[in-house]
Design an enzyme around this catalytic site. Sequence first.
Site, short mmCIF file in Angstrom:
data_model
loop_
_atom_site.label_atom_id
_atom_site.label_comp_id
_atom_site.label_asym_id
_atom_site.label_seq_id
_atom_site.Cartn_x
_atom_site.Cartn_y
_atom_site.Cartn_z
N THR A 115 0.88 -1.17 0.00
CA THR A 115 0.00 0.00 0.00
C THR A 115 0.93 1.23 0.00
O THR A 115 2.14 1.09 0.09
CB THR A 115 -0.86 0.08 1.27
OG1 THR A 115 -0.05 0.56 2.36
CG2 THR A 115 -1.42 -1.28 1.66
N LYS A 139 7.15 3.36 1.68
CA LYS A 139 8.28 4.10 2.27
C LYS A 139 7.96 4.75 3.62
O LYS A 139 8.85 5.23 4.30
CB LYS A 139 8.71 5.24 1.31
CG LYS A 139 9.40 4.76 0.07
CD LYS A 139 9.77 5.91 -0.84
CE LYS A 139 8.70 6.32 -1.78
NZ LYS A 139 8.29 5.43 -2.84
N VAL A 169 13.78 2.17 -2.21
CA VAL A 169 14.65 3.06 -3.00
C VAL A 169 15.05 2.32 -4.27
O VAL A 169 15.58 1.20 -4.20
CB VAL A 169 15.92 3.45 -2.21
CG1 VAL A 169 16.79 4.39 -3.03
CG2 VAL A 169 15.58 4.09 -0.87
N LEU A 173 16.00 -2.32 -8.03
CA LEU A 173 17.47 -2.25 -8.03
C LEU A 173 18.03 -2.53 -6.63
O LEU A 173 17.44 -2.10 -5.63
CB LEU A 173 17.94 -0.85 -8.47
CG LEU A 173 17.54 -0.39 -9.87
CD1 LEU A 173 17.98 1.06 -10.09
CD2 LEU A 173 18.16 -1.29 -10.93
N GLY A 225 2.44 7.49 -18.51
CA GLY A 225 2.16 6.96 -17.16
C GLY A 225 3.36 7.07 -16.24
O GLY A 225 3.45 6.37 -15.23
N GLU A 228 3.05 11.04 -11.52
CA GLU A 228 1.86 10.89 -10.67
C GLU A 228 0.71 11.65 -11.35
O GLU A 228 0.98 12.57 -12.14
CB GLU A 228 2.11 11.52 -9.29
CG GLU A 228 3.17 10.82 -8.46
CD GLU A 228 2.75 9.43 -8.02
OE1 GLU A 228 1.55 9.19 -7.80
OE2 GLU A 228 3.64 8.57 -7.93
N ASP A 239 9.31 12.96 -2.74
CA ASP A 239 9.50 11.51 -2.81
C ASP A 239 11.00 11.17 -2.84
O ASP A 239 11.44 10.23 -2.19
CB ASP A 239 8.78 10.96 -4.06
CG ASP A 239 8.68 9.46 -4.01
OD1 ASP A 239 8.16 8.94 -3.01
OD2 ASP A 239 9.17 8.80 -4.96
N LYS A 243 13.41 9.00 -0.07
CA LYS A 243 14.37 7.94 -0.41
C LYS A 243 15.76 8.28 0.12
O LYS A 243 16.48 7.40 0.61
CB LYS A 243 14.41 7.75 -1.93
CG LYS A 243 13.11 7.18 -2.48
CD LYS A 243 13.12 7.16 -4.00
CE LYS A 243 11.78 6.67 -4.54
NZ LYS A 243 11.67 6.87 -5.99
#
Length: 379
Positions: A115, A139, A169, A173, A225, A228, A239, A243
């Site tokens: 979520t 996060k 993050v 990766l 896409g 946001e 955001d 991170k």
Amino acid sequence: MSQINIAIFGIGNVGSTLIKQIADYNKKSKTQNLNVFCIANSTLALFQENATEGWSANFESQAYPYSLDDVYAFAKKIRGQSRSKEFNDFNTDAEPPSPPRRGAGGEVFLAVDVTASPEFVENYIPLIENGFHIVTANKIANTLSFEFYQELRVALELNNKKFLYETNVGAGLPIIETIKNLHNSGEEIHKIRGVFSGSLSYLFNTFSVEEKSFSEILLEADALGLTEPDAREDLSGKDVARKLLILGREVGLTKEFTDVKVQSLVPKELNGQTTLPQFRESVKTLDAIFAENKSKLGADEVLRHVGELDLKTQKLEVKLVQESKTTALGQTQGADAVFEIYTESYGDQPLVIQGAGAGKAVTARGVLGDILKVAQSVN
Ligand SMILES: NC(=O)c1ccc[n+]([C@@H]2O[C@H](COP(=O)([O-])OP(=O)(O)OC[C@H]3O[C@@H](n4cnc5c(N)ncnc54)[C@H](OP(=O)(O)O)[C@@H]3O)[C@@H](O)[C@H]2O)c1
């Protein structure tokens, strides 16, 4: 065959892709079954063992309003079955074995948070206290106050539970594990720099080399896409700041979100009280600002939106920079994320990790990787 029992919270882009990947994993694995016994969104849950096959139709017809107590009750039922099965398997004439054999099956429980919910994070400590390991793509838990960050880790320690969050993050990766391994092995990390956001990577990679206005590229990114629904969320840099804070805490900094210096790319007049339709109508306001930034570039430079963590000064910064085309950051293309990790042993040539930094398939794969790591550590 060993068994890990999994409750999945969130069935959006990442959650539904994860369920499919788990179903495929179970078909191939001869040694381990990932028993998804709960699939939930914010209001409804489907409780059914090995629920991945045909889950969507079953969710439609059988999911019902739930609380965490329902999750615990179903988990208890699975535990009970496992214990009585072991009792029969061993044919002992005494009590069922306690503690259960490692890897025996019914005893390993894992909650997966896919979520983006701040409310769901409040369930972590109760879940841990009720016997669940946690894997999360969300996060929030790692970016709340440092006090909560520590409280969570104390609960994990006391209850001997794992908490993995590689996808916090760089999506799939291997950033967090790499940094954790370097830090835990005593390697001195000097600096981490990166393009942390796929959407901002696309915007500036394209804007730096194409003769198009910034707003045109923003619209293209929206159509693909990549941004946001409200592009201001990307442009605000928040955001990326989250991170960066997660990485900073990973290497021992006790910083708060407010300690991250963030250069927002949204002009003041388009922030605050401006509605989304008003922002979209005025989006061309951005063109002059970024055209000016572009006009200042040298022949061998490009614009990049970076997150930077300097361990010497303990500064965390999110900003737009003029970057040389010769660095890893300067060479990124498309919507790739890229991370440069400068350490004592790597010297001036940083360790570089680059690739898709967002997307439901790579993120779900990263979450599945974390689930399997928990399974490996407890079996
Ligand atoms: N997509 C990516 O590329 C990517 C990359 C890295 C990390 N992530 C992270 O992955 C997470 C999921 O992203 P997404 O794109 O899959 O989001 P999404 O499509 O918006 O789906 C979110 C899901 O979470 C559910 N949910 C919300 N609140 C909940 C609650 N309190 N309890 C249980 N379920 C709840 C929603 O259910 P309702 O419909 O009932 O609200 C929905 O099913 C986010 O934290 C995101 O930051 C995503």
